[in-house]
Each structure stands twice: as structure tokens, then as C-alpha cells.
Design a protein around this motif. Structure first.
Motif, PDB file in Angstrom:
ATOM      1  N   LYS A 200      67.427  23.060  43.107  1.00  0.00           N
ATOM      2  CA  LYS A 200      67.521  22.187  42.044  1.00  0.00           C
ATOM      3  C   LYS A 200      65.987  21.532  42.028  1.00  0.00           C
ATOM      4  O   LYS A 200      65.415  21.157  40.735  1.00  0.00           O
ATOM      5  CB  LYS A 200      68.734  21.226  41.797  1.00  0.00           C
ATOM      6  CG  LYS A 200      70.027  21.683  41.714  1.00  0.00           C
ATOM      7  CD  LYS A 200      71.081  20.535  41.717  1.00  0.00           C
ATOM      8  CE  LYS A 200      72.444  21.272  41.708  1.00  0.00           C
ATOM      9  NZ  LYS A 200      73.462  20.048  41.776  1.00  0.00           N
ATOM     10  N   GLU A 201      65.675  21.069  43.146  1.00  0.00           N
ATOM     11  CA  GLU A 201      64.361  20.538  43.250  1.00  0.00           C
ATOM     12  C   GLU A 201      63.068  21.545  42.962  1.00  0.00           C
ATOM     13  O   GLU A 201      62.147  21.148  42.469  1.00  0.00           O
ATOM     14  CB  GLU A 201      64.103  20.010  44.844  1.00  0.00           C
ATOM     15  CG  GLU A 201      64.759  18.905  45.052  1.00  0.00           C
ATOM     16  CD  GLU A 201      64.608  17.577  44.191  1.00  0.00           C
ATOM     17  OE1 GLU A 201      63.450  17.336  44.196  1.00  0.00           O
ATOM     18  OE2 GLU A 201      65.603  17.116  43.600  1.00  0.00           O
ATOM     19  N   ILE A 202      63.462  22.659  43.329  1.00  0.00           N
ATOM     20  CA  ILE A 202      62.292  23.744  42.786  1.00  0.00           C
ATOM     21  C   ILE A 202      62.159  23.896  41.341  1.00  0.00           C
ATOM     22  O   ILE A 202      61.111  23.924  40.758  1.00  0.00           O
ATOM     23  CB  ILE A 202      62.677  25.056  43.548  1.00  0.00           C
ATOM     24  CG1 ILE A 202      62.455  25.031  44.971  1.00  0.00           C
ATOM     25  CG2 ILE A 202      61.663  26.353  43.071  1.00  0.00           C
ATOM     26  CD1 ILE A 202      63.033  26.300  45.973  1.00  0.00           C
ATOM     27  N   PHE A 203      63.399  23.862  40.811  1.00  0.00           N
ATOM     28  CA  PHE A 203      63.284  24.177  39.150  1.00  0.00           C
ATOM     29  C   PHE A 203      62.864  22.849  38.564  1.00  0.00           C
ATOM     30  O   PHE A 203      62.341  22.836  37.526  1.00  0.00           O
ATOM     31  CB  PHE A 203      64.604  24.693  38.697  1.00  0.00           C
ATOM     32  CG  PHE A 203      64.971  25.960  39.156  1.00  0.00           C
ATOM     33  CD1 PHE A 203      64.177  27.028  38.210  1.00  0.00           C
ATOM     34  CD2 PHE A 203      65.913  26.517  40.058  1.00  0.00           C
ATOM     35  CE1 PHE A 203      64.383  28.388  38.555  1.00  0.00           C
ATOM     36  CE2 PHE A 203      65.843  27.780  40.138  1.00  0.00           C
ATOM     37  CZ  PHE A 203      65.184  28.739  39.510  1.00  0.00           C
ATOM     38  N   LYS A 204      62.677  21.745  39.203  1.00  0.00           N
ATOM     39  CA  LYS A 204      61.978  20.682  38.645  1.00  0.00           C
ATOM     40  C   LYS A 204      60.450  20.814  38.611  1.00  0.00           C
ATOM     41  O   LYS A 204      59.964  20.221  37.712  1.00  0.00           O
ATOM     42  CB  LYS A 204      62.377  19.303  39.258  1.00  0.00           C
ATOM     43  CG  LYS A 204      63.678  19.031  39.436  1.00  0.00           C
ATOM     44  CD  LYS A 204      64.067  17.521  40.200  1.00  0.00           C
ATOM     45  CE  LYS A 204      65.243  17.041  40.310  1.00  0.00           C
ATOM     46  NZ  LYS A 204      65.377  15.901  41.034  1.00  0.00           N
ATOM     47  N   TRP A 205      60.003  21.670  39.199  1.00  0.00           N
ATOM     48  CA  TRP A 205      58.595  21.991  39.407  1.00  0.00           C
ATOM     49  C   TRP A 205      58.125  22.976  38.282  1.00  0.00           C
ATOM     50  O   TRP A 205      57.287  23.191  38.226  1.00  0.00           O
ATOM     51  CB  TRP A 205      58.101  21.902  40.850  1.00  0.00           C
ATOM     52  CG  TRP A 205      58.288  20.640  41.727  1.00  0.00           C
ATOM     53  CD1 TRP A 205      59.289  20.410  42.382  1.00  0.00           C
ATOM     54  CD2 TRP A 205      57.326  19.812  41.645  1.00  0.00           C
ATOM     55  NE1 TRP A 205      59.022  19.384  42.748  1.00  0.00           N
ATOM     56  CE2 TRP A 205      57.790  18.749  42.498  1.00  0.00           C
ATOM     57  CE3 TRP A 205      55.959  19.613  41.224  1.00  0.00           C
ATOM     58  CZ2 TRP A 205      57.114  17.711  43.000  1.00  0.00           C
ATOM     59  CZ3 TRP A 205      55.325  18.574  41.452  1.00  0.00           C
ATOM     60  CH2 TRP A 205      55.781  17.413  42.300  1.00  0.00           C
TER      61      TRP A 205
END
Length: 205
Positions: A200-205
């Protein structure tokens, strides 16, 4: 400058891809066999330095607008005990990197076994401070595919000694989920709970 050197990640890691040209290029990171005190005055004689810190010096105005970072240490960790272990690992494995000449590229590059440790710490720092993108993960995906069972076992032991056991398990989940990496290349069993949060954190970027 007369120091032994090698390229970290980047252009060296690209040699592990099926086609080197598909890798998204970034800056150039060069590791030199010299400490901060010795290297910085010599660098300042030739170039203007944008930044000088614990592990590298960033050179300003390099040709073709390329960002060049000259590293005295490949990377580092905040916790003193973990950083001492990491720097010891680098010292013990430096000769193998400075002696790993890539005929295809015409310069020295790091080995996949070294990058199985260095690359994970690099990803960890990106997650904490810069944000993580697909390039760093894809690099590590190809690194692991070019390591042996023994390499991966040693890398996992080193990473656990740095207090990264849970993070490694999370990255294994990410590589399995996003890249379809097989279990034969895993450093350990994937952790879906922590790994799912990381996705989820990766796709925030």
C-alpha cells in the motif's frame, strides 16, 4: 584519482536484466577505496561539491547533467550497533567488489552476492526516508535471481544481524505479490501482514 573503485547498483545492476536498456536509469553512485578525510580534498580540487555527508559527496555540474555521488561507504544505518556491523560487512567484502571487472561495461561493478545485502539496506532507506518505487524492487528481484542458495543464506544472516528480519520478510512478500518471484529465490518466508502494508505504501508513490 588513483583509488580503486566500482559502480554501485545502477549501471552494474542493469547487466542482470534480460535487456539492460529496459532498466530506468538514475544517478551514478561510485564507491571508492578511500575515507572521507582523504577523498574530499581531492574531489574539491577537481569539482564543486553540492553535498558532503557521512557516506558520500555529491558532485555538481557533472557532464550531461548527470548526478554523480562518490561514496566513501556504500550506505549506512542510524542505529550505531547495526551500522558498525554493516560497515564491517562492507570492509570484509570490499576487495571482491573493487576486483569485479565487467568486460561488457568496461568498469568495476558490485557482485550479486554483495547486492543481496546492500540492495536490501538501500530499499530500507528508501522506504524510511525517500519513498520506494518499482525500480529499486525490480533491481532486487533480478539480484536475487543471480545469487546462489549459499549467497542468499549468508545475506539473510547478515540482514538479520542488522535487525531487519521483519523487513526482509515484508520485501519477500512484495516481490512475490508484485513480481511473481518464486520461492527458490526467497531469503525467507514472506510476511503477508507487514508486506501487505508495504504494498500500500509503494502504491502511494
Amino acid at each position: 584519482m588513483g583509488f580503486r573503485s566500482c559502480v554501485l547498483k545502477g549501471q552494474g545492476t542493469a547487466t542482470l536484466y534480460p535487456k539492460a536498456g529496459i532498466r530506468q536509469c538514475g544517478d551514478i553512485d561510485m564507491w571508492i577505496d578511500a575515507d572521507h578525510k582523504t577523498a574530499v580534498p581531492l574531489l574539491q580540487k577537481k569539482w564543486k561539491l553540492d553535498e558532503v555527508c557521512y557516506h558520500h559527496a555529491k558532485i555538481a555540474g557533472f557532464p550531461d547533467k548527470v548526478i554523480l555521488e562518490v561514496h566513501f561507504r556504500p550506505t549506512w544505518m542510524h542505529r550505531p550497533a547495526a551500522n558498525r556491523r554493516l560497515q564491517k560487512y562492507f570492509e570484509e567484502n570490499a576487495a571482491g567488489q573493487f576486483g569485479n571487472y565487467c568486460q561488457e561495461k568496461g568498469f568495476y561493478i558490485t557482485t550479486p552476492s554483495f547486492d543481496s545485502v546492500f540492495g536490501m539496506v538501500h530499499i530500507y532507506r528508501h522506504v524510511l526516508f525517500e519513498g520506494i518505487g518499482m525500480r529499486q524492487l525490480m533491481d532486487y528481484f533480478y539480484v536475487l535471481q543471480h545469487t546462489s542458495d549459499e549467497d542468499r543464506k549468508k545475506a539473510y544472516d547478515v540482514l538479520c544481524s542488522l535487525g531487519m528480519r521483519k523487513f526482509v520478510a515484508a520485501i519477500m512478500y512484495v516481490l512475490e505479490r508484485l513480481f511473481g518471484m518464486g520461492g527458490e529465490y526467497m531469503l525467507c518466508e514472506p510476511d503477508s501482514k507487514t508486506g501487505g502494508f508495504l504494498v500500500k505504501e509503494i502504491f502511494k508513490w
